[in-house]
Design a protein around this motif. Structure first.
Motif, PDB file in Angstrom:
ATOM      1  N   LYS A 528      25.468 -11.557  -6.483  1.00 46.47           N
ATOM      2  CA  LYS A 528      25.706 -12.677  -5.762  1.00 46.47           C
ATOM      3  C   LYS A 528      27.272 -12.915  -5.583  1.00 46.47           C
ATOM      4  O   LYS A 528      27.399 -13.369  -4.575  1.00 46.47           O
ATOM      5  N   VAL A 529      28.027 -12.346  -6.238  1.00 43.95           N
ATOM      6  CA  VAL A 529      29.589 -12.212  -6.025  1.00 43.95           C
ATOM      7  C   VAL A 529      30.032 -11.671  -4.532  1.00 43.95           C
ATOM      8  O   VAL A 529      30.539 -12.359  -3.875  1.00 43.95           O
ATOM      9  N   TYR A 530      29.228 -10.658  -4.608  1.00 45.13           N
ATOM     10  CA  TYR A 530      29.573  -9.773  -3.218  1.00 45.13           C
ATOM     11  C   TYR A 530      28.908 -10.413  -2.114  1.00 45.13           C
ATOM     12  O   TYR A 530      29.595 -10.657  -1.040  1.00 45.13           O
ATOM     13  N   ILE A 531      27.608 -11.107  -2.207  1.00 45.78           N
ATOM     14  CA  ILE A 531      27.109 -11.915  -1.098  1.00 45.78           C
ATOM     15  C   ILE A 531      28.071 -13.130  -0.937  1.00 45.78           C
ATOM     16  O   ILE A 531      28.468 -13.435   0.502  1.00 45.78           O
ATOM     17  N   MET A 532      28.517 -13.912  -1.786  1.00 53.34           N
ATOM     18  CA  MET A 532      29.309 -15.255  -1.524  1.00 53.34           C
ATOM     19  C   MET A 532      30.665 -14.724  -1.182  1.00 53.34           C
ATOM     20  O   MET A 532      31.131 -15.380  -0.064  1.00 53.34           O
ATOM     21  N   ARG A 533      31.249 -13.748  -1.668  1.00 51.94           N
ATOM     22  CA  ARG A 533      32.599 -13.047  -0.843  1.00 51.94           C
ATOM     23  C   ARG A 533      32.412 -12.775   0.603  1.00 51.94           C
ATOM     24  O   ARG A 533      33.149 -13.121   1.483  1.00 51.94           O
ATOM     25  N   PHE A 534      31.280 -12.021   0.921  1.00 49.11           N
ATOM     26  CA  PHE A 534      31.040 -11.788   2.038  1.00 49.11           C
ATOM     27  C   PHE A 534      30.827 -12.945   3.186  1.00 49.11           C
ATOM     28  O   PHE A 534      31.440 -12.764   4.384  1.00 49.11           O
ATOM     29  N   ARG A 535      30.177 -14.208   2.661  1.00 46.92           N
ATOM     30  CA  ARG A 535      29.957 -15.087   3.399  1.00 46.92           C
ATOM     31  C   ARG A 535      30.989 -16.187   3.287  1.00 46.92           C
ATOM     32  O   ARG A 535      31.070 -17.172   3.997  1.00 46.92           O
ATOM     33  N   GLY A 536      32.186 -16.013   2.823  1.00 50.22           N
ATOM     34  CA  GLY A 536      33.264 -16.754   2.552  1.00 50.22           C
ATOM     35  C   GLY A 536      33.235 -17.757   1.308  1.00 50.22           C
ATOM     36  O   GLY A 536      33.926 -18.640   1.418  1.00 50.22           O
ATOM     37  N   PHE A 537      32.271 -17.646   1.000  1.00 48.50           N
ATOM     38  CA  PHE A 537      32.368 -18.809  -0.381  1.00 48.50           C
ATOM     39  C   PHE A 537      33.097 -18.425  -1.564  1.00 48.50           C
ATOM     40  O   PHE A 537      32.422 -18.011  -2.614  1.00 48.50           O
ATOM     41  N   TYR A 538      34.271 -18.364  -1.401  1.00 48.96           N
ATOM     42  CA  TYR A 538      35.308 -17.852  -2.617  1.00 48.96           C
ATOM     43  C   TYR A 538      35.042 -18.655  -3.892  1.00 48.96           C
ATOM     44  O   TYR A 538      35.102 -17.996  -4.654  1.00 48.96           O
ATOM     45  N   ARG A 539      35.041 -19.989  -3.992  1.00 46.45           N
ATOM     46  CA  ARG A 539      35.011 -20.623  -5.017  1.00 46.45           C
ATOM     47  C   ARG A 539      33.611 -20.245  -5.937  1.00 46.45           C
ATOM     48  O   ARG A 539      33.818 -20.149  -7.218  1.00 46.45           O
ATOM     49  N   GLU A 540      32.709 -20.257  -5.003  1.00 47.39           N
ATOM     50  CA  GLU A 540      31.488 -19.943  -5.738  1.00 47.39           C
ATOM     51  C   GLU A 540      31.609 -18.750  -6.356  1.00 47.39           C
ATOM     52  O   GLU A 540      31.043 -18.077  -7.455  1.00 47.39           O
ATOM     53  N   ALA A 541      32.003 -17.531  -5.499  1.00 49.94           N
ATOM     54  CA  ALA A 541      32.227 -16.281  -6.201  1.00 49.94           C
ATOM     55  C   ALA A 541      33.066 -16.112  -7.361  1.00 49.94           C
ATOM     56  O   ALA A 541      32.618 -15.520  -8.420  1.00 49.94           O
ATOM     57  N   ILE A 542      34.220 -16.989  -7.419  1.00 50.30           N
ATOM     58  CA  ILE A 542      34.885 -16.904  -8.611  1.00 50.30           C
ATOM     59  C   ILE A 542      34.122 -17.483  -9.832  1.00 50.30           C
ATOM     60  O   ILE A 542      34.329 -17.135 -10.836  1.00 50.30           O
ATOM     61  N   SER A 543      33.434 -18.472  -9.401  1.00 47.81           N
ATOM     62  CA  SER A 543      32.578 -19.110 -10.517  1.00 47.81           C
ATOM     63  C   SER A 543      31.422 -17.934 -11.200  1.00 47.81           C
ATOM     64  O   SER A 543      31.301 -18.241 -12.443  1.00 47.81           O
ATOM     65  N   GLU A 544      30.906 -17.404 -10.322  1.00 48.45           N
ATOM     66  CA  GLU A 544      30.185 -16.152 -10.788  1.00 48.45           C
ATOM     67  C   GLU A 544      30.996 -14.966 -11.866  1.00 48.45           C
ATOM     68  O   GLU A 544      30.489 -14.624 -12.739  1.00 48.45           O
TER      69      GLU A 544
END
Length: 773
Positions: A528-544
């Motif tokens: 999930k972190v990789y996908i969120m980072r790829f799509r620019g959802f940085y806050r969500e990636a940090i949350s994961e």
């Protein structure tokens, strides 16, 4: 809290509590570590008040830990501090219920200032010579009681903050390309939505009429997008049990016009144990002036006491006209031709959109006369078994024929089954047909296991199935999850274009306890972190990442290497997030730590990836000698361990360094070699990036025809794989070329579209570049 320090000893005394005691069931060392981690991640996310708040609370915990001897008092404080920690974490965890807003930012900032004052007070008390006695004073009792009361009010304000699930935005499907005979209904729906403050549209009818498709085409219309901007939400009610709370959160979160598309609303309406609650919800939603609603639902009557504007007539959405059905059939089946036999079949199908699409897919492999014969035989069997001759029978005939062809499990049947993508929302009461779901899920497990080696061919094969794969596997995990389903999801996750659907599936996978336990959950969250980072959802990636670290602290590892590798991967991901946000100092720190940790456990791949990322940071800072050294070393290491993708990525970056130094011959050589390597290993993203860089080189040399060709090809490839940032950058490059050729209308169009796309994906650098043109 008022009794927290009553029995602290004076400064000269020694606490009797042993280091590491856990009087409250919460280890203070873990609590401090959690607060420290929260502070670091909040800083990375750009939420400075939250970072400072967590750091101050950690300091207060240390004061209590050093001075406390009363286990009941420590238990009271530890429990309270742990609850406060959990509330603060929610700010970084959108799916847990808190959405950052200006109001929330101010609340955190205010609480941070209050904590700073409390911290000074507690430090002052701790240094008094008669500390224990003074704490019995009434004034100090009030100070401590006030601290707890103020903290409780802050926690309540967080718990009552706006809730949102980014998965709603991430899971919105695209409108189907084959869509005929509904233009007038789209226009009517768009006009209703855009004419006044709000509108309530109902798309009613039986299964297979194209209700969802119509809603999506209305939702994606340019006028609707202009009015509602980013506040248009598609909610698949049959798949989201938390839809009521999600919707309420969205209504609280915005003062702008909102569009809610409540798809398959019959699921909560008819299956809920409390229909009154569902009715109250829909009436409350429709009672708000700034909220427009589109509801799709089986039946003829819309839900609740609401004046619905029904698209398609009072009886629901009608079938297609013969002309529209024929156009849809022929747009799918290029082998068929308009004929009397085709028209006769379409009439037999009652021109129902789903049935037409199913049979058109089958006709790609079966001659029309054979298809008609098989269809009639199937219908005869159904009627012989007591079914009534009706539209529902015609639909079930088409579905049954499709599923029978699935049973052969041969290559031919596999190729004709893009039709399965249409089944879940069209199959009458599909959620009750568990045997058919099981049959289809087994097919998809095998399909994902046996994908072609070519990434292009594999993606094209899956293209028509994505919505169905998401629906079937999320449903199967609820009913009867198997390890094979998880492996299939991992295979599906290899395709960047399908990332929106994959995130929903990974969330569902987290709801089950797999054989590998928490380690499997960590693996899922890293994806999930990789996908969120790829799509620019940085806050969500940090949350994961925060959740991974929390889970990691709760696991007693059997293998220390596994423990170190998990932490190293967290540091690497945080470093890459910093890098993508141009926070180079923090990125270097995290990536250097991760590289050292990987090297300590002998993980050559992880260390090489960190080295590559550090080289790219130097490249972005124009520190070319350091960049070349690190990237060359990383490329050598990748080649030694046989990691062709990593080596190609380094080669591409080295080519870009030559390009940025105007060393075009060397740049072209390296980028062309990298492109070739990416294409050999199926790395479509890397190949597209090389094509874009080659286009930029032509542009810089005023070779505009070649530049336009390269950038257009790169844009097309980026769009195919769902890489919005790359596509937007190509648009910007094409706009620059038109500008330099004095073709200002075309330049304005391209640059405006690029600017809009940069805004949508939150790319500040791209916006800066466009606005500077």
């Amino acid at each position: 809290m008022s009794k927290l320090m009553v029995k602290f000893k004076p400064l000269s005394g020694k606490a009797t509590r042993k280091e590491g005691d856990i009087p409250s069931g919460v280890d203070l060392s873990h609590l401090k570590l959690g607060l420290g981690t929260l502070s670091n991640i909040a800083e990375a996310a750009g939420i400075t008040p939250l970072a400072k708040t967590a750091e101050i609370l950690k300091d207060i915990v240390e004061i209590i830990e050093k001075k406390g001897e009363n286990t009941e008092a420590v238990k009271d404080f530890t429990q309270f501090a742990s609850e406060l920690h959990q509330s603060l974490k929610k700010v970084l965890s959108p799916e847990d219920g808190v959405q950052m807003s200006n109001d929330l930012h101010e609340k955190i900032e205010g609480f941070q200032q209050y904590l700073e004052d409390s911290q000074k007070t507690l430090k002052g008390l701790a240094h008094r010579s008669k500390f224990g006695a003074l704490l019995h004073a009434e004034r100090d009792e009030k100070v401590l009681a006030g601290f707890k009361e103020r903290s409780n009010r802050f926690m309540n304000s967080l718990n009552n903050a706006t809730i949102t699930y980014e998965s709603i935005k991430l899971a919105t499907p695209t409108a189907p390309g084959v869509f005929t005979g509904r233009d007038e209904l789209v226009t009517a729906g768009v006009d209703k939505l855009c004419q006044g403050d709000h509108a309530h549209l109902a798309i009613m009818g039986t299964g297979g009429m194209g209700k969802t498709s119509l809603a999506l085409h209305i939702m994606e219309h340019a006028k609707v997008r202009e009015k509602f901007q980013e506040h248009a939400y598609f909610v698949p009610c049959e798949m989201m049990p938390d839809a009521p709370s999600i919707i309420q959160g969205m209504l609280q979160s915005s003062q702008e016009p909102i569009l809610l598309v409540l798809d398959n609303f019959e699921t909560p309406w008819y299956s809920s144990t409390d229909q009154n609650a569902v009715q109250n919800l829909i009436e409350k939603i429709c009672g708000q002036r700034r909220v427009s609603v589109i509801v799709t639902m089986r039946g003829a009557e819309g839900p609740g006491n609401i004046e619905w504007n029904k698209l398609g007539g009072q009886s629901g959405l009608p079938p297609l006209t013969l002309e529209a059905a024929r156009e849809a059939f022929l747009s799918i089946s290029k082998n068929a031709n308009a004929s009397e036999d085709l028209d006769a079949l379409l009439k037999e199908l009652d021109c129902m959109p789903l049935a037409v699409l199913l049979m058109a897919q089958l006709s790609k492999r079966l001659a029309l006369d054979i298809l008609i014969k098989n269809w009639k035989n199937n219908k005869t069997d159904m009627l012989r078994n007591g079914n009534q001759d009706s539209r529902l029978t015609n639909m079930n005939t088409s579905i049954d024929l499709s599923l029978k062809m699935l049973e052969s499990h041969n290559a031919a049947s596999m190729n004709i089954l893009p039709l399965l993508a249409y089944l879940p929302n069209g199959m009458p009461l599909w959620s009750l047909n568990l045997s058919q779901i099981y049959q289809i899920s087994n097919f998809y497990v095998q399909l994902l296991h046996d994908l072609p080696d070519s990434g292009v061919e594999a993606q094209d094969l899956l293209e028509g199935h994505t919505a169905n794969i998401q629906t079937i596997f999320t449903r199967q995990i609820d009913i009867a999850p198997q390890e094979a389903h998880l492996k299939a999801i991992y295979c599906f996750a290899e395709f960047t274009k399908f990332y929106p659907q994959i995130l929903v599936m990974l969330d569902k996978a987290l709801s089950h306890n797999w054989d590998s336990g928490q380690q499997e959950h960590i693996k899922i969250r890293f994806k999930k972190v990789y996908i969120m980072r790829f799509r620019g959802f940085y806050r969500e990636a940090i949350s994961e990442i925060l959740k991974i670290q929390t889970i990691h602290m709760q696991i007693v590892p059997n293998d220390q290497k596994v423990q170190i590798k998990t932490l190293a991967n967290c540091h690497k991901e945080l470093g890459e997030i910093h890098y993508l946000q141009d926070q180079h100092t923090q990125a270097i720190e995290k990536l250097t730590n991760a590289q050292t940790e990987f090297e300590n456990i002998g993980d050559r791949l992880g260390a090489a990836q960190c080295l590559r990322d550090l080289g790219n940071i130097h490249r972005m800072q124009n520190e070319y000698p350091q960049a070349i050294e690190k990237l060359t070393n990383a490329q050598t290491e990748f080649e030694k361990i046989g990691h062709r993708l990593g080596a190609a990525q380094c080669l591409r970056s080295l080519g870009d360094i030559h390009r940025m130094q105007n060393e075009y011959p060397q740049a072209i050589e390296k980028l062309t070699n990298a492109q070739t390597e990416f294409e050999k290993i199926g790395g479509r993203l890397g190949a597209a990036q090389c094509i874009k860089s080659l286009g930029d080189i032509h542009r810089m040399q005023s070779e505009y025809p070649q530049a336009i060709e390269k950038l257009t090809n790169a844009q097309t490839e980026f769009e195919k794989i769902g890489e919005r940032l790359g596509a937007a950058q190509c648009l910007q490059g094409l706009g620059d070329i038109h500008r330099m050729q004095n073709k200002y209308p075309q330049a304005i169009e391209k640059l405006t579209n690029a600017q809009t796309e940069f805004e949508k994906i939150g790319d500040k650098q791209g916006l800066h570049n466009v606005c500077g043109v």
